[in-house]
Design a protein around this motif. Structure first.
Motif, PDB file in Angstrom:
ATOM      1  N   ALA A 404       0.832  -1.201   0.000  1.00 51.97           N
ATOM      2  CA  ALA A 404       0.000   0.000   0.000  1.00 51.97           C
ATOM      3  C   ALA A 404       0.865   1.248   0.000  1.00 51.97           C
ATOM      4  O   ALA A 404       1.935   1.292   0.617  1.00 51.97           O
ATOM      5  CB  ALA A 404      -0.928   0.011   1.216  1.00 51.97           C
ATOM      6  N   PHE A 521      -2.442  -1.092  -3.286  1.00 50.14           N
ATOM      7  CA  PHE A 521      -3.482  -0.183  -2.815  1.00 50.14           C
ATOM      8  C   PHE A 521      -2.929   1.242  -2.787  1.00 50.14           C
ATOM      9  O   PHE A 521      -1.731   1.449  -2.546  1.00 50.14           O
ATOM     10  CB  PHE A 521      -3.952  -0.570  -1.406  1.00 50.14           C
ATOM     11  CG  PHE A 521      -4.680  -1.879  -1.335  1.00 50.14           C
ATOM     12  CD1 PHE A 521      -6.047  -1.933  -1.561  1.00 50.14           C
ATOM     13  CD2 PHE A 521      -3.997  -3.056  -1.059  1.00 50.14           C
ATOM     14  CE1 PHE A 521      -6.720  -3.147  -1.496  1.00 50.14           C
ATOM     15  CE2 PHE A 521      -4.661  -4.262  -0.987  1.00 50.14           C
ATOM     16  CZ  PHE A 521      -6.024  -4.312  -1.205  1.00 50.14           C
ATOM     17  N   CYS A 523      -3.853   4.563  -0.725  1.00 49.32           N
ATOM     18  CA  CYS A 523      -4.656   5.001   0.413  1.00 49.32           C
ATOM     19  C   CYS A 523      -4.733   6.524   0.448  1.00 49.32           C
ATOM     20  O   CYS A 523      -3.698   7.208   0.443  1.00 49.32           O
ATOM     21  CB  CYS A 523      -4.036   4.499   1.720  1.00 49.32           C
ATOM     22  SG  CYS A 523      -3.634   2.736   1.720  1.00 49.32           S
ATOM     23  N   PHE A 553      -8.355   2.730  -1.520  1.00 51.23           N
ATOM     24  CA  PHE A 553      -8.297   2.377  -0.093  1.00 51.23           C
ATOM     25  C   PHE A 553      -8.603   3.646   0.696  1.00 51.23           C
ATOM     26  O   PHE A 553      -7.832   4.600   0.673  1.00 51.23           O
ATOM     27  CB  PHE A 553      -6.891   1.854   0.248  1.00 51.23           C
ATOM     28  CG  PHE A 553      -6.744   1.302   1.639  1.00 51.23           C
ATOM     29  CD1 PHE A 553      -6.746   2.145   2.744  1.00 51.23           C
ATOM     30  CD2 PHE A 553      -6.572  -0.057   1.843  1.00 51.23           C
ATOM     31  CE1 PHE A 553      -6.592   1.646   4.024  1.00 51.23           C
ATOM     32  CE2 PHE A 553      -6.412  -0.570   3.117  1.00 51.23           C
ATOM     33  CZ  PHE A 553      -6.422   0.283   4.204  1.00 51.23           C
ATOM     34  N   GLY A 572     -10.626   0.728   4.199  1.00 58.46           N
ATOM     35  CA  GLY A 572      -9.579  -0.261   4.036  1.00 58.46           C
ATOM     36  C   GLY A 572      -9.801  -1.530   4.835  1.00 58.46           C
ATOM     37  O   GLY A 572      -9.329  -2.597   4.446  1.00 58.46           O
ATOM     38  N   GLN A 575     -11.457  -4.134   2.577  1.00 59.54           N
ATOM     39  CA  GLN A 575     -10.866  -4.442   1.287  1.00 59.54           C
ATOM     40  C   GLN A 575     -10.106  -5.759   1.361  1.00 59.54           C
ATOM     41  O   GLN A 575      -9.258  -5.954   2.238  1.00 59.54           O
ATOM     42  CB  GLN A 575      -9.902  -3.324   0.857  1.00 59.54           C
ATOM     43  CG  GLN A 575     -10.541  -1.953   0.784  1.00 59.54           C
ATOM     44  CD  GLN A 575     -11.678  -1.881  -0.216  1.00 59.54           C
ATOM     45  OE1 GLN A 575     -11.614  -2.476  -1.281  1.00 59.54           O
ATOM     46  NE2 GLN A 575     -12.727  -1.148   0.136  1.00 59.54           N
ATOM     47  N   ALA A 578      -5.951  -6.460   2.058  1.00 59.62           N
ATOM     48  CA  ALA A 578      -5.290  -5.304   2.661  1.00 59.62           C
ATOM     49  C   ALA A 578      -4.712  -5.607   4.028  1.00 59.62           C
ATOM     50  O   ALA A 578      -3.905  -4.818   4.543  1.00 59.62           O
ATOM     51  CB  ALA A 578      -6.274  -4.128   2.769  1.00 59.62           C
ATOM     52  N   THR A 581      -3.745  -3.055   7.386  1.00 60.67           N
ATOM     53  CA  THR A 581      -3.225  -1.746   6.987  1.00 60.67           C
ATOM     54  C   THR A 581      -4.248  -0.678   7.322  1.00 60.67           C
ATOM     55  O   THR A 581      -5.420  -0.771   6.947  1.00 60.67           O
ATOM     56  CB  THR A 581      -2.919  -1.729   5.484  1.00 60.67           C
ATOM     57  OG1 THR A 581      -2.034  -2.801   5.172  1.00 60.67           O
ATOM     58  CG2 THR A 581      -2.283  -0.410   5.091  1.00 60.67           C
TER      59      THR A 581
END
Length: 907
Positions: A404, A521, A523, A553, A572, A575, A578, A581
């Motif tokens: 991420a 991802f 974010c 995210f 997140g 997801q 993930a 995170t």
């Protein structure tokens, strides 16, 4: 001693006689009952240890058998035998045991408690108490233990310091007394004290001149007239007219010297003072002279050049080297700036000037000269580390596959327009992107797509960061900094913001890092508006289409300020893949960088760029140093948390009556409910939309009260506006409750709980409004969402276990690959290739630096592997030695989501 033994034997005999008497009386009381049963005694086999004591066993009911003791009779053993922890019986007396612990062929009567035995017990207890009371036994210290109470430890330590304070004061006062003694090297009277020469600190006039001719930087004190007075190196003590006085002398700068100036006899070489030079070290400023060496025969001459000064640990303040800075000062300043980012350059130099005066010297230190010299040294050091394969803006645990990227803007890192400067930065484009490249990208975006004015709206909430255009501030040049970090908090890239937080800034950073990091991802705190913006833009800009391979995210904590349906779709924690995170790792970095703004907002453009880059390098260096500890701790905590979350889901399912085969269906129902956004357009719907807008607006402003403002005055104004908006919100809720039935009214207590930013209650994490669900299924969707949250938490923790293992492996692989690359570079340079523009001395120095770097990497690899083996346990070897393909296959074999869940991720 004999009398004590006789007394002990007498007590034993009396005690055994009492036991036999009690047994006989018990037999008489039990005579009738035992004759009716036809058996007077219970006899059985009992196992005994080597010392003859019966072994303890447990019966079928799980109770421990009674020990061979006379407590069945209510009679304690003699006191002097109890103190030894033993109960010894004379060989001539039959042992008395319980019926369950009878020895082989030993007849033991079944005895019950009687009045006689009770009286005997009380009599023996009284005797024992009398002995214990009359005995003068030194027991353990009755003072309470300080090992378990922090407050108690602090109180005890404070008391100890208070008791010793008067003694310490006397010691401090006695330090001012000048003793009458002789020199530590000869018998002459001592008039100079040098604590840097301890333990031989007392010196006479001649010894002081002889010793400190080479030890110029020692801090000395004179003892003339019976008082201590600090003196500078350019002063020595002499005796004139029978009195000691201070006179000036010439002091030379300590530097490296040539091994052989010439082939003549070294006795012909003379040393003299050259030009004046200023040296600044951690003890302040010194006014010294350059050393000159000259041979009287061949007239060979030497004075230190720039190479000699740098090898001596000095760095020039200018090309002419009229002022020198000790490298130790730069290292100290960098460490202090890393630990305390708000420390200013002026504050550090004022500290050096105070130390100068403290040691009897005088002089100022120029701030601009120090800044320029420090940045030049830091940049040269950065170039040397770059040649030694040091990667400052790379995360070892995220290379080559990063999970991420977390992006966010920091509005506190602004810079005033009045601080002008035309010089070019040293670290141009190293960490902060070049402004020209960013401006060109923003102009290209605007030419391809028409921008929409105003803030982005999530449901009914407006976000200042979710916008495509923004006005420039009149008094500011740079309005902030947009940064991107990995999920471990490593700083990767940044850019200057000139128009607030517009979508083009995170888009530029995503384009720069997507191919280099292979991130999965992206974010952001406005992912619900940012991702549709990219999808719309990718239609006209084909080079941006690869960015859609990443997945959106929404930061977990920022999702609390979005609508409940938006949180379910974009957060997140919902997801797949993930892990745990949070997407908020950039906030930790911004908290650190925000403290830099106290000084960088007054700097020039180039100085701000360079100083922020130095801070980023220092932050990443500390993160890399502790990365293996963080991953090991995270792995252990994840395993424990995964078990707890799995148990919580089971308990919650049992409590709510949801079987395991129905959990996936409930999860699917919650997602279907979140994607349904139908709403009628009437007066009541407008009132509902207004309530949502005001609620989320108050929530956002309360959460960002300290994140976006650095002035107490502005915070005061925003608190007042926040109170007014909160009052309007509850007034609107009261108006809405008057128009709807009782079962559809809003509970104000839940709204207050939802506005609590610091609330940790799971029930207060989100607010589901009555109009978001039908009245018949209102309680049903709330129940399903509890299962949904618990299920997602369990799945994310199961994913996190594999993710952390993969990151551990990547960390080890990164270090091994780094060591191989360094060996390759050493081989190329040793063979004469890849030397660049380096001269022979630089060529040799680079080889030594690479060898040192290789040794550091190999040592780090051993430390990292040891830490991971300890965390992983018996499975450490197989997990760390698996290749990328094996780990990827293991990850794909785990089916965390149902088939329905996979369809939802594309929404």
């Amino acid at each position: 001693m004999a009398a004590q033994q006789d007394r002990g034997r007498a007590e034993d005999a009396i005690f055994i006689a009492d036991i036999l008497l009690a047994q006989n009386k018990a037999k008489e009381a039990k005579g009738t009952a035992t004759s009716a049963t036809g058996s007077k005694f219970n006899v059985r086999w009992v196992e005994k240890d080597v010392e003859g004591r019966p072994l303890l066993k447990r019966n079928r009911s799980g109770e421990t058998r009674k020990r061979a003791s006379t407590t069945v009779l209510g009679i304690p053993p003699p006191t002097h035998l109890l103190t030894l922890g033993l109960f010894l019986y004379p060989a001539t007396v039959v042992s008395v045991v319980s019926s369950e612990d009878a020895t082989p062929f030993e007849e033991v009567p079944t005895v019950t408690q009687s009045n006689c035995s009770q009286q005997l017990f009380e009599s023996e207890m009284q005797k024992l108490q009398n002995i214990l009371t009359s005995a003068d036994v030194q027991g353990p210290n009755n003072n309470p233990s300080t090992s378990t109470s922090w407050c108690l430890r602090q109180s005890v330590a404070q008391d100890e310091w208070r008791k010793a304070r008067s003694y310490h004061i006397n010691c401090l006062l006695s330090c001012n007394v000048v003793p009458e003694g002789s020199c530590s090297y000869c018998s002459s009277p001592a008039i100079i004290r040098c604590r840097d020469c301890m333990p031989q600190e007392w010196l006479c006039m001649d010894c002081d001149i002889h010793i400190h001719k080479k030890l110029t930087l020692h801090n000395r004190e004179s003892c003339i007239e019976g008082i201590y007075k600090p003196i500078e190196p350019a002063v020595c003590c002499v005796k004139k007219d029978g009195r000691y006085t201070l006179v000036s002398q010439v002091c030379l700068l300590p530097t490296v010297r040539p091994v052989n100036l010439c082939s003549c006899d070294p006795a012909n070489i003379t040393e003299s003072a050259g030009r004046a030079v200023i040296l600044v070290c951690i003890n302040g400023r010194y006014d010294l002279h350059m050393p000159n060496l000259q041979c009287r025969l061949c007239l060979a001459h030497w004075t230190p050049d720039m190479s000699d000064l740098i090898r001596s640990g000095y760095w020039p303040a200018s090309v002419n080297a009229d002022t020198l800075f000790s490298v130790d000062v730069f290292g100290t300043f960098e460490e202090m700036k890393t630990v305390a980012p708000s420390l200013s350059r002026q504050g550090f130099l004022r500290m050096l000037e105070r130390r100068t005066c403290h040691f009897g010297r005088a002089g100022k230190i120029h701030g601009d000269v120090f800044q320029r010299s420090y940045m030049e040294y830091t940049f040269c050091q950065y170039q040397c580390e770059k040649m030694a394969s040091v990667e400052h803006f790379t995360c070892p645990a995220c290379t080559p596959s990063m999970l991420a990227l977390c992006a966010d803007g920091n509005r506190k890192l602004y810079r005033f327009r009045q601080s002008k400067g035309s010089e070019k930065p040293y670290f141009d484009g190293t960490f902060i992107a070049k402004d020209t490249d960013v401006h060109h990208f923003v102009d290209e975006i605007r030419s391809k797509m028409k921008s929409t004015a105003g803030r982005g709206v999530c449901g009914a909430s407006q976000w200042s960061a979710a916008r495509e255009t923004a006005r420039r501030a009149s008094k500011l040049d740079e309005e902030g900094l947009e940064v991107v970090v990995c999920r471990h908090g490593m700083l990767l890239r940044a850019l200057n913001m000139y128009r607030g937080e517009i979508f083009a800034y995170p888009l530029y950073l995503q384009k720069e890092l997507q191919a280099a990091t292979n991130g999965q991802f992206y974010c952001t705190d406005i992912a619900c508006k940012y991702w549709p913006y990219i999808e719309k833009l990718a239609v006209s800009m084909l080079d941006l289409r690869p960015l859609l391979q990443m997945r959106p995210f929404l930061s977990v904590m920022h999702a609390k300020a979005h609508s409940t349906k938006c949180e379910i779709i974009w957060s997140g924690k919902n997801q797949e893949g993930a892990g745990t995170t949070a997407g908020e790792e950039v906030e930790m970095v911004n908290s650190y960088l925000s403290r830099c703004a106290l000084t960088t907002k007054y700097m020039t453009k180039s100085a701000r760029n360079d100083m922020l880059t130095v801070h980023a390098i220092g932050w990443n260096r500390q993160k890399k140093k502790c990365l293996h500890l963080a991953l090991s701790s995270r792995y252990i905590k994840t395993f424990k948390k995964a078990e707890a979350e799995s148990q919580r889901l089971e308990d919650l399912s049992s409590e709510l009556g949801c079987p395991e085969n129905i959990v996936h269906q409930w999860v699917h129902d919650v997602r279907q409910w979140a994607t349904d956004g139908t709403r009628c357009d009437d007066d009541q719907s407008n009132l509902q939309k207004s309530i949502e807008q005001m609620f989320l607006g108050v929530h956002q402003k309360k959460a960002s009260l300290y994140n976006q403002t650095d002035s107490n005055k502005i915070r005061h104004l925003r608190r007042r506006r926040l109170w007014e908006e909160k009052r309007k919100l509850f007034d609107t809720i009261k108006l809405y409750n008057e128009q709807v039935p009782d079962e559809e009214r809003i509970v104000e207590e839940k709204v207050v709980s939802g506005l609590s930013v610091a609330g940790g209650d799971r029930e207060a994490e989100s607010v589901i409004w009555p109009w978001e669900v039908h009245s018949s299924e209102s309680s049903n969707i709330l129940t399903k969402k509890k299962i949904f949250d618990a299920y997602m938490s369990k799945v994310r923790h199961e994913e996190e276990k594999i993710i952390v293992m993969r990151e551990m492996r990547q960390h080890c692989t990164y270090l091994k690959r780094m060591a191989d690359n360094i060996r390759t570079v050493i081989s190329e340079i040793s063979s004469g290739r890849n030397s660049g523009c380096l001269n022979e001395e630089g060529h040799r120095g680079l080889l030594c630096l690479l060898q040192k770097r290789l040794a550091d990497v190999e040592e780090k690899f051993q430390v990292v592997c040891s830490s991971y083996r300890q965390a992983l346990g018996p499975n450490a070897s197989s997990l760390l030695e698996d290749g990328p393909e094996e780990m990827l296959e293991d990850h794909e074999e785990v089916d965390y989501e149902s088939s329905d869940d996979s369809d939802f991720e594309g929404v």
